[in-house]
Design a protein around this motif. Sequence first.
Motif, PDB file in Angstrom:
ATOM      1  N   ALA A 140     -36.087  69.752 -91.821  1.00  0.00           N
ATOM      2  CA  ALA A 140     -35.694  69.326 -93.165  1.00  0.00           C
ATOM      3  C   ALA A 140     -34.439  68.473 -93.104  1.00  0.00           C
ATOM      4  CB  ALA A 140     -35.446  70.545 -94.048  1.00  0.00           C
ATOM      5  N   ALA A 141     -34.247  67.646 -94.136  1.00  0.00           N
ATOM      6  CA  ALA A 141     -33.017  66.882 -94.298  1.00  0.00           C
ATOM      7  C   ALA A 141     -32.054  67.716 -95.142  1.00  0.00           C
ATOM      8  CB  ALA A 141     -33.328  65.533 -94.937  1.00  0.00           C
ATOM      9  N   ILE A 142     -31.270  67.087 -95.997  1.00  0.00           N
ATOM     10  CA  ILE A 142     -30.324  67.809 -96.839  1.00  0.00           C
ATOM     11  C   ILE A 142     -31.088  68.722 -97.799  1.00  0.00           C
ATOM     12  CG2 ILE A 142     -30.230  65.852 -98.431  1.00  0.00           C
ATOM     13  CD1 ILE A 142     -27.385  66.677 -99.146  1.00  0.00           C
ATOM     14  N   ILE A 143     -30.639  69.960 -97.895  1.00  0.00           N
ATOM     15  CA  ILE A 143     -31.262  70.937 -98.786  1.00  0.00           C
ATOM     16  C   ILE A 143     -30.406  71.052-100.045  1.00  0.00           C
ATOM     17  CG2 ILE A 143     -31.997  73.334 -99.051  1.00  0.00           C
ATOM     18  CD1 ILE A 143     -32.377  73.453 -96.030  1.00  0.00           C
ATOM     19  N   ILE A 144     -31.033  70.878-101.192  1.00  0.00           N
ATOM     20  CA  ILE A 144     -30.322  70.900-102.465  1.00  0.00           C
ATOM     21  C   ILE A 144     -30.337  72.311-103.035  1.00  0.00           C
ATOM     22  CG2 ILE A 144     -30.153  69.899-104.763  1.00  0.00           C
ATOM     23  CD1 ILE A 144     -29.801  67.884-102.522  1.00  0.00           C
ATOM     24  N   GLY A 145     -29.157  72.882-103.174  1.00  0.00           N
ATOM     25  CA  GLY A 145     -29.048  74.223-103.728  1.00  0.00           C
ATOM     26  C   GLY A 145     -27.611  74.676-103.738  1.00  0.00           C
ATOM     27  N   ASP A 146     -27.298  75.622-104.593  1.00  0.00           N
ATOM     28  CA  ASP A 146     -25.949  76.179-104.687  1.00  0.00           C
ATOM     29  C   ASP A 146     -25.654  76.970-103.418  1.00  0.00           C
ATOM     30  OD1 ASP A 146     -23.503  77.035-105.599  1.00  0.00           O
ATOM     31  OD2 ASP A 146     -24.330  78.705-106.756  1.00  0.00           O
ATOM     32  N   GLY A 147     -24.667  76.534-102.650  1.00  0.00           N
ATOM     33  CA  GLY A 147     -24.312  77.189-101.399  1.00  0.00           C
ATOM     34  C   GLY A 147     -24.609  76.358-100.176  1.00  0.00           C
ATOM     35  N   SER A 148     -25.338  75.261-100.342  1.00  0.00           N
ATOM     36  CA  SER A 148     -25.603  74.345 -99.237  1.00  0.00           C
ATOM     37  C   SER A 148     -24.334  73.573 -98.900  1.00  0.00           C
ATOM     38  CB  SER A 148     -26.717  73.371 -99.623  1.00  0.00           C
ATOM     39  OG  SER A 148     -26.756  72.261 -98.752  1.00  0.00           O
ATOM     40  N   ALA A 149     -23.891  73.613 -97.642  1.00  0.00           N
ATOM     41  CA  ALA A 149     -22.652  72.933 -97.264  1.00  0.00           C
ATOM     42  C   ALA A 149     -22.748  71.432 -97.493  1.00  0.00           C
ATOM     43  CB  ALA A 149     -22.322  73.228 -95.805  1.00  0.00           C
ATOM     44  N   SER A 150     -23.889  70.837 -97.151  1.00  0.00           N
ATOM     45  CA  SER A 150     -24.029  69.397 -97.307  1.00  0.00           C
ATOM     46  C   SER A 150     -24.071  69.007 -98.789  1.00  0.00           C
ATOM     47  CB  SER A 150     -25.282  68.905 -96.582  1.00  0.00           C
ATOM     48  OG  SER A 150     -26.411  69.666 -96.941  1.00  0.00           O
ATOM     49  N   PHE A 151     -24.781  69.797 -99.601  1.00  0.00           N
ATOM     50  CA  PHE A 151     -24.819  69.469-101.026  1.00  0.00           C
ATOM     51  C   PHE A 151     -23.466  69.741-101.681  1.00  0.00           C
ATOM     52  CE2 PHE A 151     -25.662  70.536-105.514  1.00  0.00           C
ATOM     53  CZ  PHE A 151     -26.081  69.277-105.922  1.00  0.00           C
ATOM     54  N   GLU A 152     -22.751  70.753-101.225  1.00  0.00           N
ATOM     55  CA  GLU A 152     -21.423  71.030-101.773  1.00  0.00           C
ATOM     56  C   GLU A 152     -20.497  69.843-101.552  1.00  0.00           C
ATOM     57  OE1 GLU A 152     -18.484  73.050-103.805  1.00  0.00           O
ATOM     58  OE2 GLU A 152     -20.613  73.533-103.610  1.00  0.00           O
ATOM     59  N   MET A 153     -20.598  69.221-100.366  1.00  0.00           N
ATOM     60  CA  MET A 153     -19.790  68.042-100.072  1.00  0.00           C
ATOM     61  C   MET A 153     -20.142  66.905-101.030  1.00  0.00           C
ATOM     62  SD  MET A 153     -19.307  66.249 -96.347  1.00  0.00           S
ATOM     63  CE  MET A 153     -21.032  65.707 -96.228  1.00  0.00           C
ATOM     64  N   VAL A 154     -21.433  66.674-101.232  1.00  0.00           N
ATOM     65  CA  VAL A 154     -21.881  65.631-102.151  1.00  0.00           C
ATOM     66  C   VAL A 154     -21.399  65.919-103.573  1.00  0.00           C
ATOM     67  CG1 VAL A 154     -23.931  64.672-103.274  1.00  0.00           C
ATOM     68  CG2 VAL A 154     -23.901  64.961-100.799  1.00  0.00           C
ATOM     69  N   LYS A 155     -21.552  67.157-104.003  1.00  0.00           N
ATOM     70  CA  LYS A 155     -21.190  67.539-105.373  1.00  0.00           C
ATOM     71  C   LYS A 155     -19.705  67.312-105.640  1.00  0.00           C
ATOM     72  CE  LYS A 155     -20.440  71.827-106.443  1.00  0.00           C
ATOM     73  NZ  LYS A 155     -20.639  73.285-106.703  1.00  0.00           N
ATOM     74  N   GLN A 156     -18.869  67.754-104.724  1.00  0.00           N
ATOM     75  CA  GLN A 156     -17.434  67.634-104.953  1.00  0.00           C
ATOM     76  C   GLN A 156     -16.972  66.185-104.923  1.00  0.00           C
ATOM     77  OE1 GLN A 156     -14.798  70.377-102.997  1.00  0.00           O
ATOM     78  NE2 GLN A 156     -16.317  72.001-102.962  1.00  0.00           N
ATOM     79  N   LEU A 157     -17.554  65.380-104.022  1.00  0.00           N
ATOM     80  CA  LEU A 157     -17.200  63.963-104.006  1.00  0.00           C
ATOM     81  C   LEU A 157     -17.604  63.294-105.314  1.00  0.00           C
ATOM     82  CD1 LEU A 157     -18.230  62.929-100.380  1.00  0.00           C
ATOM     83  CD2 LEU A 157     -15.907  63.067-101.289  1.00  0.00           C
ATOM     84  N   ALA A 158     -18.814  63.567-105.773  1.00  0.00           N
ATOM     85  CA  ALA A 158     -19.299  62.953-107.001  1.00  0.00           C
ATOM     86  C   ALA A 158     -18.502  63.408-108.219  1.00  0.00           C
ATOM     87  CB  ALA A 158     -20.780  63.288-107.187  1.00  0.00           C
TER      88      ALA A 158
END
Length: 309
Positions: A140-158
């Motif tokens: 899998a690539a980036i997994i979208i969900g609360d608690g995902s380290a990669s998505f957390e990085m995206v969320k905070q930057l945005a």
Amino acid sequence: MRVLVTGATGFVGNRLVPALLDAGHEVTVLVRDADRYSGPADVRVVEGDLLEPGSFDRALDVDAAYYLVHSMQSGGDFEERDRRAARNFADAASERGVERVVYLGGLGSGNDRLSKHLQSRREVEYILGEGDYELTTLRAAIIIGDGSASFEMVKQLAKRLPVMITPQWVRTECQPIAIDDVVAYLVGVLDVPETAGETYEIGGPDVLTYGELLQRTGERLGRHPRIVSVPVLTPRLSAYWVDLVTDVPRSVARPLIDGLKNPVVVEDNRIRELVPIELTPFDVAVERALGDDRSAATLSPSVEPTRAD
């Protein structure tokens, strides 16, 4: 079926365990500290450490096991730790007669110069494949969900930056997938004998560049971040930048950012026929992942500080 989940306290494992119970499986979880495990009460909890051979053998009296362990948050030596843990698990699972192992790895073409993080994921896959059981790998690539380290990085930057100065990787394509869909695939392969011994790529219905991923996440937060791409921002400098702006530790951000140079798009859709599920659109997955963050953002000012407190 009797099933073991390693990494049961992690982002994926924490959601997989109740899904396996709902599917009627008998679940054992392997944790380092049983007193700190707060999952469902009707699972068998076994203490052990994959880095210590012999400490986890009694958890392997199962038919199938999920391998969801990685050591990226442990620091710069994560590759060696992952290598040792995978070898210890493969040896022990083979000796105890485990029939199937399911591994969640990372997307990325073997023709690309993979980042250290993706290379480590592929090396773990190779080591697990040497065991005397049938290995099913889902990449899998980036997994979208609360608690995902990669998505957390995206969320905070945005959320925190109205303007982002980014490297060329914002133009790299990725195929994110919702955590609910990942769990559905992980559970589903156990019921399909044809998936034993095979490798599959999984992704959501949308292919986006990382720049689009940042912008659309920002829109769900009531922001409209502007992204400016420059060629001189290296992965190391990007990691320092993410460390400054977000709460994501540099030890986690650096290998994640280094992997953004590699396109991670599904090229083999065989899994769609074997485990048919209704894939979650990216925007819907983000809405679910943001939860209270989205509600708070609609009530807060449009300008926020650029440094996490």
